[in-house]
Design a protein around this motif. Sequence first.
Motif, short mmCIF file in Angstrom:
data_model
loop_
_atom_site.label_atom_id
_atom_site.label_comp_id
_atom_site.label_asym_id
_atom_site.label_seq_id
_atom_site.Cartn_x
_atom_site.Cartn_y
_atom_site.Cartn_z
N ARG A 194 0.83 -1.20 0.00
CA ARG A 194 0.00 0.00 0.00
C ARG A 194 0.87 1.26 0.00
O ARG A 194 0.58 2.22 -0.69
CB ARG A 194 -0.90 -0.03 1.24
CG ARG A 194 -2.01 0.94 1.18
CD ARG A 194 -3.34 0.28 1.46
NE ARG A 194 -3.76 -0.61 0.40
CZ ARG A 194 -4.47 -1.71 0.61
NH1 ARG A 194 -4.80 -2.08 1.82
NH2 ARG A 194 -4.85 -2.45 -0.40
N GLU A 253 -13.02 14.91 1.81
CA GLU A 253 -14.30 14.86 2.53
C GLU A 253 -14.94 13.48 2.39
O GLU A 253 -15.37 12.86 3.37
CB GLU A 253 -15.22 15.91 1.92
CG GLU A 253 -15.89 16.80 2.92
CD GLU A 253 -16.72 17.84 2.20
OE1 GLU A 253 -16.37 19.00 2.34
OE2 GLU A 253 -17.67 17.49 1.49
N MET A 256 -13.51 10.68 1.55
CA MET A 256 -12.70 9.66 2.21
C MET A 256 -12.97 9.64 3.72
O MET A 256 -13.05 8.59 4.34
CB MET A 256 -11.22 9.88 1.94
CG MET A 256 -10.90 9.67 0.47
SD MET A 256 -9.31 8.94 0.17
CE MET A 256 -8.24 10.25 0.56
N GLY A 275 -14.77 6.58 6.32
CA GLY A 275 -14.01 6.03 7.44
C GLY A 275 -12.51 6.03 7.27
O GLY A 275 -11.83 5.19 7.86
N ALA A 276 -11.97 6.95 6.47
CA ALA A 276 -10.52 7.03 6.35
C ALA A 276 -9.94 7.73 7.57
O ALA A 276 -10.48 8.73 8.03
CB ALA A 276 -10.13 7.79 5.09
N THR A 277 -8.85 7.18 8.09
CA THR A 277 -8.19 7.85 9.22
C THR A 277 -7.38 9.02 8.67
O THR A 277 -7.06 9.06 7.49
CB THR A 277 -7.23 6.88 9.93
OG1 THR A 277 -6.31 6.38 8.95
CG2 THR A 277 -7.97 5.72 10.54
N ARG A 322 -4.39 9.54 9.18
CA ARG A 322 -3.11 9.03 8.72
C ARG A 322 -3.19 8.56 7.27
O ARG A 322 -2.29 8.79 6.47
CB ARG A 322 -2.68 7.86 9.61
CG ARG A 322 -1.22 7.82 9.82
CD ARG A 322 -0.82 7.04 11.04
NE ARG A 322 -1.87 6.16 11.51
CZ ARG A 322 -1.62 5.00 12.11
NH1 ARG A 322 -0.40 4.61 12.27
NH2 ARG A 322 -2.59 4.25 12.56
N PHE A 323 -4.29 7.90 6.97
CA PHE A 323 -4.47 7.39 5.61
C PHE A 323 -4.56 8.54 4.61
O PHE A 323 -3.98 8.49 3.53
CB PHE A 323 -5.76 6.56 5.56
CG PHE A 323 -6.02 5.95 4.21
CD1 PHE A 323 -5.50 4.71 3.89
CD2 PHE A 323 -6.79 6.62 3.27
CE1 PHE A 323 -5.74 4.15 2.65
CE2 PHE A 323 -7.03 6.07 2.03
CZ PHE A 323 -6.51 4.83 1.72
#
Lengths: 223, 316
Positions: free
Chosen positions: B19, B220, B222, B226-228, B230-231
Motif C-alpha cells: 500500500r 471529505e 474519504m 471512514g478514512a483515518t 493518517r491514511f
Amino acid sequence: MIRFDNVSKRYATGHEGLSNTSFAIEEGQMAFLTGHSGAGKSTLLRLIGCLERPTRGQVWVNDRNLNKLSNSQIPYHRRDVGMIFQDHRLLHDRTVFDNVALPLVVAGASPNEIKRRVNAALDKVGLLHKERSMPLTLSGGEQQRVGIARAVVSKPKVLLADEPTGNLDPELSKEIMELFMEFNRVGVTLLIATHDIALILSMSQRIIKLDKGRIVADGWARK
Amino acid sequence: MKSKTRNEKPNFISIWAMRHAQTAVTALGRLLLNPLSNGMTLAVIAIAIALPTTLYVMIDNVRGLSDEWQGASSISLFLKTDIDETQARAIAQRVAALDSVANTQLITKAQALEEFKERSGFGAALDLLKDNPLPNVIVITPNEASSTPMAAKQLLSQLKTLREVDSAQLDLEWVQRLEAITDLFIRGVLVLAALLGAGVLLIVGNTIRLEVQHRHSEIEIMKLVGATDRFIRRPFLYEGLWYGLLGGIAALIMSIIALWLLSGPVEQISGLYNSNFALDWLSGEAFLLVFFGSPLLGLGGALLALIRHLRMIQPD
C-alpha cells in the motif's frame, strides 16, 4: 441498534437542529424519517454518522456511546455505518469500481478481497457491467446505486440514507426502495430520511416524523 | 476454490508495504501528471538547494587552498650583516639538521643583490653602492609536523634565539587572514543554506496546501467512508517527499554543472600561478547531506501544511 437519549443539537448560529429527542431503532429494523426540510432529518443522520456532536444528550450506535468516541476513533465508527446521500458524493475522476472500493481501500483490505466484495456489491445493485465506467457517464439512478453499493460494500450493520430518491422519478425511487428492503431482509438496520410521503406510505414501515427538531409522530404506516 | 484464494492472501505487513509503495507511486504519478507547474516548483526548490551547495563547494575549495599554502609556509632568517657566506652556509646546515626543519636554502648577499638589481630596475643606482647592504638570508621550510601555525611559530621563536640571527619572519599571517575570511564566508553560506532550507520547507508546504484545497471534496468523501487522518495524510506526505528528493537530485545536477563550468577558468588561473590546483568536486558528505536532507525538507514542508489544513476539512 440506534438510540437517542434526550439529544439536542444547537448550531453556532443559534438554530436548533434537534431539541430533546429520544427514540430507539432495534437491530434489523427499518425506519423512515420524514418532515419538512429543516425539520432536523439531516441533523439526526449526521449525529449517527458522527459528522456532528450533540450539544446535549447521548447518541448510542451499535452499543457504542458516540459521546465517548475520541476524534481518532471516529473513522472506525464510520466504517460500521454506511451513508448514502442525495447528491451521491462520488469521486468523478475515478471509475465506478474504484468508487465502490473506497471504503475497503481505506480500511486496508487486500486486493483480492476488494475485488470480490466490490463485484458482489455492484452485482447487488445491478451495475456489474458498468464497473469501468466513470460516474458522470451514468444516469442519476445509476449514480445513486453506485452510492448504495459503496455504502454496503463493507457490510455495515447500519445504513443511513439522506433523501436517496430526491432527484429520481417515482419508478426509479421504487426500485431504490426495494433495494433497501432487500438489505433490510438480510439484517441491516436502516434509517432513511425522505419527504416522499406517497412512497413510504406504500411500504408499511415505521415512520418517524420530525418537526422543528422534535419528534411529532412515531408509528407504523398502514395501507 | 475459495480456501485457495484465502491461502494466497498476502500477510498484513506485505499488504502494508504494498500500500505504501502504491501510494508513493501514485503520488509520483500525480506530480508528473502536471509537468509544467510542478516542474516550476521543482526548479525553485532545486535552485534554492543548489545555490548554497555550490557556494559551499567553492569556499571549501578556497579553504583547502589556504591549508595547502599554510603547509608550504616558510620562515625567512635574516642573518647579521657581519656574518659571511661560509659562516652562513654552516648555520644553514646546522638549522637543516633540526628535527622540525625539512630543508633550508641559503640566499647569499650577492645572489640577493643580483636578484634585487634585476627585479627592482634600480640596477644602475645600486652599482654606485660600495658595499652590499643586504644580509645573507636562510629560507627554512618546516617539515610537515611543524607546518601548523602553532608549531611554525614555535620554530620561529627557537630560531630567533640564534646568536647570528638578526631577525626572523614567518610568512603566514596573510594565510591566516585568508583563512579567517573563508571561515566567515562558510558561516555566511551556512546561514544562507538555513534560510533557503526554510524557503524550501515553505514552498513545499504551500504546494501541498494548494493540493489539499484542490482535493477538498475527495478528502471529505474519504473521511465519510471512514478514512483515518493518517491514511489521508499519506499520499500528501509522499508528494512532499518526492518534491524534496527530485528537487535535491536536480540541485546536485545543477551544482555539478556549475562547478564544471567553473573548473576550466580555475585551472587556467592556477596554471598562470604555476599551481596544479584543480577544483574539488562535491565531497561525499555534502552529496549525502543534499541527497537525504532534501527529501526530509519536503516531508517537513508537507507535514507543516497538513497539520493545519487537514483538520479544517470535515465532511458535511
